[in-house]
Structure formats: C-alpha cells, structure tokens
Design an enzyme around this catalytic site. Structure first.
Site, PDB file in Angstrom:
ATOM      1  CG  ASP A  91       2.285   5.416  10.994  1.00  0.00           C
ATOM      2  OD1 ASP A  91       3.530   5.056  10.851  1.00  0.00           O
ATOM      3  OD2 ASP A  91       1.871   6.412  10.909  1.00  0.00           O
ATOM      4  CG  MET A 101      -0.733   6.450  15.784  1.00  0.00           C
ATOM      5  SD  MET A 101       0.106   6.796  14.298  1.00  0.00           S
ATOM      6  CE  MET A 101       1.801   6.592  15.209  1.00  0.00           C
ATOM      7  CG  MET A 122       5.164  14.831  13.245  1.00  0.00           C
ATOM      8  SD  MET A 122       6.577  14.016  14.012  1.00  0.00           S
ATOM      9  CE  MET A 122       6.321  12.293  13.549  1.00  0.00           C
ATOM     10  CG  ASP A 182       4.701  10.350   9.318  1.00  0.00           C
ATOM     11  OD1 ASP A 182       3.552   9.872   9.637  1.00  0.00           O
ATOM     12  OD2 ASP A 182       5.461   9.283   9.003  1.00  0.00           O
ATOM     13  CG  HIS A 200      -0.411   9.822  10.070  1.00  0.00           C
ATOM     14  ND1 HIS A 200       0.677   9.234  10.581  1.00  0.00           N
ATOM     15  CD2 HIS A 200      -1.222  10.406  10.925  1.00  0.00           C
ATOM     16  CE1 HIS A 200       0.270   9.075  11.970  1.00  0.00           C
ATOM     17  NE2 HIS A 200      -0.871   9.848  11.855  1.00  0.00           N
ATOM     18  CG  HIS A 215       2.966   7.560   5.838  1.00  0.00           C
ATOM     19  ND1 HIS A 215       1.465   7.224   5.807  1.00  0.00           N
ATOM     20  CD2 HIS A 215       3.308   7.687   7.070  1.00  0.00           C
ATOM     21  CE1 HIS A 215       1.082   7.480   7.459  1.00  0.00           C
ATOM     22  NE2 HIS A 215       2.413   7.724   7.984  1.00  0.00           N
ATOM     23  CB  SER A 272       7.067   7.062   6.864  1.00  0.00           C
ATOM     24  OG  SER A 272       7.367   8.292   7.492  1.00  0.00           O
ATOM     25  CG  MET A 310       0.654  12.433  13.829  1.00  0.00           C
ATOM     26  SD  MET A 310       2.337  11.460  13.654  1.00  0.00           S
ATOM     27  CE  MET A 310       2.743  11.780  11.978  1.00  0.00           C
TER      28      MET A 310
HETATM   29  C1  DX5 Z   1       5.269   8.080  13.950  1.00  0.00           C
HETATM   30  C2  DX5 Z   1       4.950   8.339  12.579  1.00  0.00           C
HETATM   31  C3  DX5 Z   1       5.384   7.156  11.514  1.00  0.00           C
HETATM   32  C4  DX5 Z   1       6.877   6.902  11.583  1.00  0.00           C
HETATM   33  C5  DX5 Z   1       7.237   5.553  11.143  1.00  0.00           C
HETATM   34  O1  DX5 Z   1       4.973   9.371  14.651  1.00  0.00           O
HETATM   35  O2  DX5 Z   1       3.724   8.383  12.096  1.00  0.00           O
HETATM   36  O3  DX5 Z   1       4.691   7.020  10.171  1.00  0.00           O
HETATM   37  O4  DX5 Z   1       7.492   7.796  10.984  1.00  0.00           O
HETATM   38  O5  DX5 Z   1       8.608   5.185  11.337  1.00  0.00           O
HETATM   39  P1  DX5 Z   1       9.005   3.711  11.783  1.00  0.00           P
HETATM   40  O6  DX5 Z   1       8.554   3.004  10.739  1.00  0.00           O
HETATM   41  O7  DX5 Z   1      10.377   4.226  11.911  1.00  0.00           O
HETATM   42  O8  DX5 Z   1       8.629   3.545  13.375  1.00  0.00           O
HETATM   43 ZN    ZN Z   2       2.492   8.320  10.100  1.00  0.00          ZN
END
Ligand code: DX5
Ligand code: ZN
Length: 221
Positions: free
Chosen positions: A176, A138, A38, A36, A67, A34, A9, A69
């Site tokens: 994840d 998750m 948000m 992320d 991904h 990956h 990620s 969110m």
């Molecule tokens: C959390 C994200 C994950 C996160 C993973 O909201 O979706 O992808 O960045 O990071 P680690 O491996 O540090 O938990």
């Molecule tokens: Zn993620």
C-alpha cells in the site's frame, strides 16, 4: 502465472461522484475496494469515516477492504463491520492488544489484517501470523496518498513471504502506497498478492484501463 489482486483506494476518488466512482470500480477488473480511514492522531491527516464507507457499501459489489489508520482501532471494529467492511486491517503500532483485536475482527466475521509502517520490522508478525488473513506492508508513511514508493519495501516483502511459508499461514501480502507501473511488477515478483493503488488509478484518463494493466502486469507507460 499467479494472478495479482488489485485494490483501488477510494481516497483518491472524486468524492463528489462517489456513487459513479464505485460503479466504475464494480465494472472494472478491481478485486477489492480499499477504504483508507485516518483519525488525525495515528497519522497526521483525517480522511473520512462511517458515512462515506456506507455510501460505498451501498453501491459496491466487491469486498470492502478497510484500512484503519486509527489509534486503538479496537474501539471501532464492530462499527466498521456494521457499516459494511468485509476486511478490517489494523496497525500493529496502533494497539497494545493486537492479538485480542485481531481475534475480535475474526469473531465479527470479517477477514483480519495487520498493517506495518515502514519502520516496523516483519518480526512483530511472528506470534500473530496464524491469526491474520492479510499482511499489509506500507510502502509509504501512512497519512497521505500520492507519495513516492519506498524501495526497501521489496526486501520486506521477501521476508514476509518467507515467514508466511515457514509458518503455514494463508495470509495474503498487500502492498500500500506509491504503487505504479514502475514498481508493481517488482512487488509481485518479490511475493506480493494484492496491490493498493490510489493516485495511479484515479488520476488516469481511463482508470479502468489502468486497473486492467496492473492486474495483467501490462506496462502502459
Ligand atoms: C496511505 C494510504 C494509501 C494511499 C494509497 O496512507 O494507506 O492507501 O491512499 O494512495 P497512493 O497509491 O496514491 O499512494
Ligand atoms: Zn491504505
């Protein structure tokens, strides 16, 4: 032995050196990258959006596993596809029109993924399991990297694996959050296909070695 796919990620990468971090992932044994996203509404944190994805897309030679969110993600799926996403995963909790949103992602030519928060039962997948390429479970509450793995995820992987084989789906199970050498093997033994790892990879002295260790199930520590 079935091989595990590894998706580091970028959330945990050094954003000041995004190009060299992406080149490192290209050289490594990582399978996907990956990303992320948000929005500060679906989760209590804001990460980054299109400009950062575009920088990674410019340099990456591997599929970009996005991904979202994000609340009502259907508003943005076409833009993420344009910005370089190969896979788009949306949360079941984030839209009232999950079936339509997944269909739209496939119509864009992307792999479609559905993500479930730790509190969401696997049963919500029953009527859409044949429309998805990826089920993302998750293993932390979404919003932040570096959190502790929730042990109940293992039982959830087993349930998801059963649903996938009973329905004849080809979906991959992606885990994840909080992945490390301590739980990677437990996840893959339970039926996980893809492991996302943020801090475990990027906080290491040699991220490429950690990626290979996850991929080949070698315990470094
Ligand atoms: C959390 C994200 C994950 C996160 C993973 O909201 O979706 O992808 O960045 O990071 P680690 O491996 O540090 O938990
Ligand atoms: Zn993620």
């Amino acid at each position: 032995m079935k091989t595990t796919l590894i998706a580091p990620s970028v959330l945990a990468a050094d954003f000041g050196n995004l190009q060299s971090e992406t080149l490192m992932l290209n050289r490594s044994q990582a399978d996907w990258i990956h990303i992320d996203v948000m929005d500060g509404l679906f989760v209590p944190n804001i990460s980054f959006g299109f400009p950062v994805l575009e920088v990674v897309a410019k340099h990456a030679t591997k599929p970009l596993d996005v991904h979202l969110m994000v609340d009502k993600p259907e508003r943005y799926t076409a833009r993420f596809q344009k910005a370089g996403a190969h896979h788009i995963t949306i949360h079941a909790e984030a839209t009232t029109n999950l079936h339509r949103a997944l269909q739209e992602i496939r119509d864009l030519g992307c792999k479609a993924g559905v993500a479930l928060n730790p509190h969401t039962p696997v049963s919500v997948l029953e009527d859409i399991i044949n429309m998805v390429d990826i089920v993302l479970l998750m293993s932390v509450n979404p919003g932040f990297g570096g959190q502790a793995f929730i042990p109940g995820t293992i039982a959830k992987i087993v349930k998801t694996r059963r649903l996938i084989s009973e329905s004849g789906s080809n979906a991959l199970i992606e885990i994840d959050g909080g992945i490390s050498a301590a739980n990677a093997g437990l996840c893959t033994d339970a039926g996980a296909d893809v492991l996302v790892a943020g801090n475990f990879v990027f906080s290491a002295k040699d991220p490429e070695v950690v990626i290979s260790s996850l991929k080949n199930n070698i315990k470094l520590y």
